[in-house]
Design a protein around this motif. Structure first.
Motif, PDB file in Angstrom:
ATOM      1  N   LEU A  85      30.281  52.240 -45.863  1.00 54.36           N
ATOM      2  CA  LEU A  85      29.688  51.306 -44.503  1.00 54.36           C
ATOM      3  C   LEU A  85      29.798  52.058 -43.396  1.00 54.36           C
ATOM      4  O   LEU A  85      29.204  51.846 -42.158  1.00 54.36           O
ATOM      5  CB  LEU A  85      31.498  50.296 -43.765  1.00 54.36           C
ATOM      6  N   ASN A  86      30.650  53.629 -43.503  1.00 53.15           N
ATOM      7  CA  ASN A  86      30.658  54.070 -42.458  1.00 53.15           C
ATOM      8  C   ASN A  86      29.140  54.838 -42.656  1.00 53.15           C
ATOM      9  O   ASN A  86      28.716  54.927 -41.066  1.00 53.15           O
ATOM     10  CB  ASN A  86      31.562  55.018 -42.301  1.00 53.15           C
TER      11      ASN A  86
ATOM     12  N   SER B 172      38.638  55.185 -50.471  1.00 57.06           N
ATOM     13  CA  SER B 172      38.513  54.576 -49.654  1.00 57.06           C
ATOM     14  C   SER B 172      36.447  54.443 -49.683  1.00 57.06           C
ATOM     15  O   SER B 172      35.876  54.876 -48.843  1.00 57.06           O
ATOM     16  CB  SER B 172      38.456  55.427 -48.445  1.00 57.06           C
TER      17      SER B 172
ATOM     18  N   SER C 165      34.185  43.891 -50.127  1.00 52.94           N
ATOM     19  CA  SER C 165      34.083  44.098 -48.704  1.00 52.94           C
ATOM     20  C   SER C 165      32.576  43.347 -47.504  1.00 52.94           C
ATOM     21  O   SER C 165      32.215  43.820 -47.126  1.00 52.94           O
ATOM     22  CB  SER C 165      33.662  45.659 -48.510  1.00 52.94           C
TER      23      SER C 165
ATOM     24  N   ALA D 193      34.496  51.997 -49.732  1.00 54.81           N
ATOM     25  CA  ALA D 193      34.171  50.473 -49.039  1.00 54.81           C
ATOM     26  C   ALA D 193      33.925  50.971 -47.829  1.00 54.81           C
ATOM     27  O   ALA D 193      32.868  51.041 -47.010  1.00 54.81           O
ATOM     28  CB  ALA D 193      35.188  49.645 -48.636  1.00 54.81           C
ATOM     29  N   HIS D 194      34.716  52.133 -47.126  1.00 53.39           N
ATOM     30  CA  HIS D 194      34.708  52.684 -45.556  1.00 53.39           C
ATOM     31  C   HIS D 194      34.151  53.831 -45.469  1.00 53.39           C
ATOM     32  O   HIS D 194      33.227  53.804 -44.687  1.00 53.39           O
ATOM     33  CB  HIS D 194      36.243  53.094 -44.999  1.00 53.39           C
ATOM     34  N   ILE D 195      33.677  54.360 -46.822  1.00 52.99           N
ATOM     35  CA  ILE D 195      33.170  55.963 -47.124  1.00 52.99           C
ATOM     36  C   ILE D 195      31.564  55.409 -46.792  1.00 52.99           C
ATOM     37  O   ILE D 195      30.568  55.685 -45.805  1.00 52.99           O
ATOM     38  CB  ILE D 195      33.020  56.540 -48.030  1.00 52.99           C
TER      39      ILE D 195
ATOM     40  N   LEU E 218      32.446  42.120 -44.704  1.00 51.46           N
ATOM     41  CA  LEU E 218      32.649  43.313 -43.492  1.00 51.46           C
ATOM     42  C   LEU E 218      30.985  43.762 -43.262  1.00 51.46           C
ATOM     43  O   LEU E 218      30.721  43.743 -41.814  1.00 51.46           O
ATOM     44  CB  LEU E 218      33.975  43.871 -43.737  1.00 51.46           C
TER      45      LEU E 218
END
Length: 159
Positions: free
Chosen positions: A59-60, A53, A84, A55-57, A87
């Motif tokens: 981005l957040n 994860s 990403s 990209a999620h980490i 996004l």
């Protein structure tokens, strides 16, 4: 402008400070990171590494820390972040990597220790540590690229 540079525990990341003298740099890495804060830069932890994860980490983290641009230096981050980019862009965060379709052309399979690096943002070379002047490239050409001499093929400057 606030720039996030990952791989902050690596000395190679610190070389990038001279490329961004008028920006605030946040060096981040996974796990334990020294708690240093200065006027021009700081160090921060991204928490526990979870490659599934990335990209999620990131981005957040960028949203939470009000990051304007992200420069992923870990080789395992480059492709997920490049994929990403749209996004990240929706949140006003510039991703400084080659376009996802061409990112593999610039990744090196071996560990690189280039003496020089160049910073390209949207085709424009904004800094070259060797003092070279590089011509403008296509708009999708962004990233930190290592090289030995000016006529070498560029490879991503990763840790």
């Amino acid at each position: 402008m606030k720039i996030l540079i990952t791989g902050g525990n690596n000395a190679k990341a610190l070389k990038l400070l001279k490329a961004f003298p008028s920006h605030f740099i946040l060096f981040a890495d996974y796990g334990d990171v020294p708690g240093i804060v200065t006027e021009n830069y700081a160090f921060s932890s991204l928490g526990v590494l979870n490659k599934d994860s990335i990209a999620h980490i990131l981005l957040n983290y960028c949203i939470t820390e009000s990051i304007d641009s992200i420069i992923p230096l870990h080789s395992f981050e480059v492709e997920p972040i490049a994929k990403s980019a749209v996004l990240f862009g929706e949140y006003g965060i510039d991703v400084v990597t080659p376009h996802a379709d061409s990112v593999h052309d610039y990744l090196s399979t071996e560990r690189n220790n280039f003496p020089n690096f160049a910073v390209f943002v949207k085709g424009e070379c904004i800094f070259a540590s060797g003092g070279e002047i590089f011509i403008k490239r296509e708009e999708e050409f962004s990233g930190i690229f290592g090289y030995n001499s000016a006529d070498d093929d560029f490879k991503l400057f990763t840790v």
